[in-house]
Design a protein around this motif. Structure first.
Motif, PDB file in Angstrom:
ATOM      1  N   SER A  10      20.662  -7.149 -24.997  1.00 46.26           N
ATOM      2  CA  SER A  10      20.671  -5.781 -24.465  1.00 46.26           C
ATOM      3  C   SER A  10      22.012  -5.475 -23.815  1.00 46.26           C
ATOM      4  N   ARG A  12      22.234  -3.354 -21.596  1.00 46.19           N
ATOM      5  CA  ARG A  12      21.910  -3.007 -20.198  1.00 46.19           C
ATOM      6  C   ARG A  12      21.922  -4.280 -19.350  1.00 46.19           C
ATOM      7  N   SER A  16      17.633  -3.874 -17.786  1.00 45.95           N
ATOM      8  CA  SER A  16      17.134  -4.396 -19.069  1.00 45.95           C
ATOM      9  C   SER A  16      15.833  -5.177 -18.877  1.00 45.95           C
ATOM     10  N   SER A  18      14.250  -6.733 -21.477  1.00 49.30           N
ATOM     11  CA  SER A  18      14.321  -7.976 -22.270  1.00 49.30           C
ATOM     12  C   SER A  18      15.047  -9.073 -21.484  1.00 49.30           C
ATOM     13  N   MET A  96      14.322  -3.225 -29.322  1.00 51.26           N
ATOM     14  CA  MET A  96      14.286  -2.507 -30.600  1.00 51.26           C
ATOM     15  C   MET A  96      15.223  -1.312 -30.493  1.00 51.26           C
ATOM     16  N   TYR A  99      14.367   1.288 -34.745  1.00 56.47           N
ATOM     17  CA  TYR A  99      13.380   0.516 -35.527  1.00 56.47           C
ATOM     18  C   TYR A  99      13.839  -0.888 -35.873  1.00 56.47           C
TER      19      TYR A  99
HETATM   20  C1  FMN Z   1      19.918   3.402 -28.839  1.00 55.06           C
HETATM   21  C2  FMN Z   1      18.463   3.118 -28.601  1.00 55.06           C
HETATM   22  C3  FMN Z   1      17.580   3.118 -29.673  1.00 55.06           C
HETATM   23  C4  FMN Z   1      16.223   2.867 -29.461  1.00 55.06           C
HETATM   24  N1  FMN Z   1      15.381   2.851 -30.542  1.00 55.06           N
HETATM   25  C5  FMN Z   1      14.072   2.578 -30.359  1.00 55.06           C
HETATM   26  C6  FMN Z   1      13.165   2.541 -31.451  1.00 55.06           C
HETATM   27  O1  FMN Z   1      13.518   2.723 -32.609  1.00 55.06           O
HETATM   28  N2  FMN Z   1      11.870   2.277 -31.200  1.00 55.06           N
HETATM   29  C7  FMN Z   1      11.407   2.039 -29.932  1.00 55.06           C
HETATM   30  O2  FMN Z   1      10.226   1.774 -29.779  1.00 55.06           O
HETATM   31  N3  FMN Z   1      12.241   2.053 -28.878  1.00 55.06           N
HETATM   32  C8  FMN Z   1      13.552   2.313 -29.047  1.00 55.06           C
HETATM   33  N4  FMN Z   1      14.404   2.337 -27.973  1.00 55.06           N
HETATM   34  C9  FMN Z   1      13.884   1.984 -26.638  1.00 55.06           C
HETATM   35  C10 FMN Z   1      14.223   0.544 -26.261  1.00 55.06           C
HETATM   36  O3  FMN Z   1      13.725  -0.369 -27.212  1.00 55.06           O
HETATM   37  C11 FMN Z   1      13.645   0.206 -24.895  1.00 55.06           C
HETATM   38  O4  FMN Z   1      14.230   1.081 -23.936  1.00 55.06           O
HETATM   39  C12 FMN Z   1      13.886  -1.231 -24.462  1.00 55.06           C
HETATM   40  O5  FMN Z   1      13.322  -1.430 -23.196  1.00 55.06           O
HETATM   41  C13 FMN Z   1      15.369  -1.587 -24.416  1.00 55.06           C
HETATM   42  O6  FMN Z   1      15.529  -2.958 -24.056  1.00 55.06           O
HETATM   43  P1  FMN Z   1      16.171  -3.380 -22.647  1.00 55.06           P
HETATM   44  O7  FMN Z   1      15.243  -2.831 -21.584  1.00 55.06           O
HETATM   45  O8  FMN Z   1      16.199  -4.854 -22.643  1.00 55.06           O
HETATM   46  O9  FMN Z   1      17.536  -2.776 -22.569  1.00 55.06           O
HETATM   47  C14 FMN Z   1      15.751   2.604 -28.160  1.00 55.06           C
HETATM   48  C15 FMN Z   1      16.654   2.613 -27.072  1.00 55.06           C
HETATM   49  C16 FMN Z   1      17.990   2.877 -27.292  1.00 55.06           C
HETATM   50  C17 FMN Z   1      18.945   2.854 -26.113  1.00 55.06           C
END
Ligand code: FMN
Length: 203
Positions: A10, A12, A16, A18, A96, A99
């Motif tokens: 990530s 972030r 984050s 993850s 993710m 997708y």
């Molecule tokens: C650029 C971007 C694309 C994303 N695309 C999807 C997606 O396709 N499907 C989904 O369920 N979430 C999507 N998300 C949400 C992230 O998966 C979710 O915020 C997740 O917590 C991010 O991981 P992190 O908290 O470790 O940063 C997206 C977020 C971002 C920033």
């Protein structure tokens, strides 16, 4: 003694989810296995370069000794593969994105999936060289994909790591993270429980 490779992807930091889940894994793993070696790679903040023309020419070259410039093109790939092969257990945190997986993680995969280093092309097709390893992939998702629709993340990761020989892969998905506080918190709590179960089972 095990050697763990802990990879976060990530971009972030403190926000984050993850990262917080893989950190929890490492925290409880260390309690049970204090002597294990842990290598950390942060692909979210330290981006590996995408492969380029020189990389492809070098990786697929059939000559024993490469000219200096082609050898240099594989330097980062060699370092990442050496690090990858030294581990016997992998813990990956993967959001993710659209997708699938973040582009920075795809760049890493392109660097480590390399003919004659992590797989070979034999008479029966591809054969993975990374044998006897275990992998836990913790994903985070804004939505929910339990029926498999539009989930190009788990099938892709399973396929690509199986190609290089890793067949023992467990997925833990924290989903619904953008679907309201309660839904998100329930899913994070379930992911925490699954991580604890994984550690307990693996001991
Ligand atoms: C650029 C971007 C694309 C994303 N695309 C999807 C997606 O396709 N499907 C989904 O369920 N979430 C999507 N998300 C949400 C992230 O998966 C979710 O915020 C997740 O917590 C991010 O991981 P992190 O908290 O470790 O940063 C997206 C977020 C971002 C920033």
């Amino acid at each position: 003694m095990k050697h763990i490779l802990h990879i976060d992807t990530s971009p972030r930091s403190a926000r984050s989810i993850s990262r917080s889940l893989t950190e929890e894994f490492i925290r409880i793993w260390k309690q049970v296995h204090p002597g294990d070696a842990i290598t950390y790679r942060d692909l979210g903040h330290y981006i590996v370069p995408p492969i380029d023309e020189a990389w492809i020419a070098a990786a697929f070259s059939r000559t024993e000794t490469l000219p200096q410039e082609l050898e240099a093109a594989l330097k980062i790939s060699d370092e990442l593969i050496d690090e990858f092969l030294a581990a016997d257990l992998y813990i990956l945190g993967v959001p993710m994105y659209n997708y699938s997986i973040p582009a920075n993680f795809k760049a890493y995969i392109d660097q480590i999936v390399r003919v004659r280093r992590t797989f070979i092309i034999g008479q029966d097709g591809y054969e993975g060289l990374v044998k006897g390893k275990k992998m836990l992939i913790v994903t985070t998702r804004g939505g929910k994909y339990s029926n498999g629709t539009l989930d190009f993340q788990e099938p892709y990761l399973k396929a690509i790591f199986e190609l290089i020989g890793i067949t023992d892969i467990t997925f833990i998905h924290a989903e619904n993270l953008s679907m309201g506080i309660q839904e998100g918190q329930q899913s994070i709590a379930a992911a925490h429980a699954a991580i604890h179960q994984f550690v307990a089972k693996y001991c």
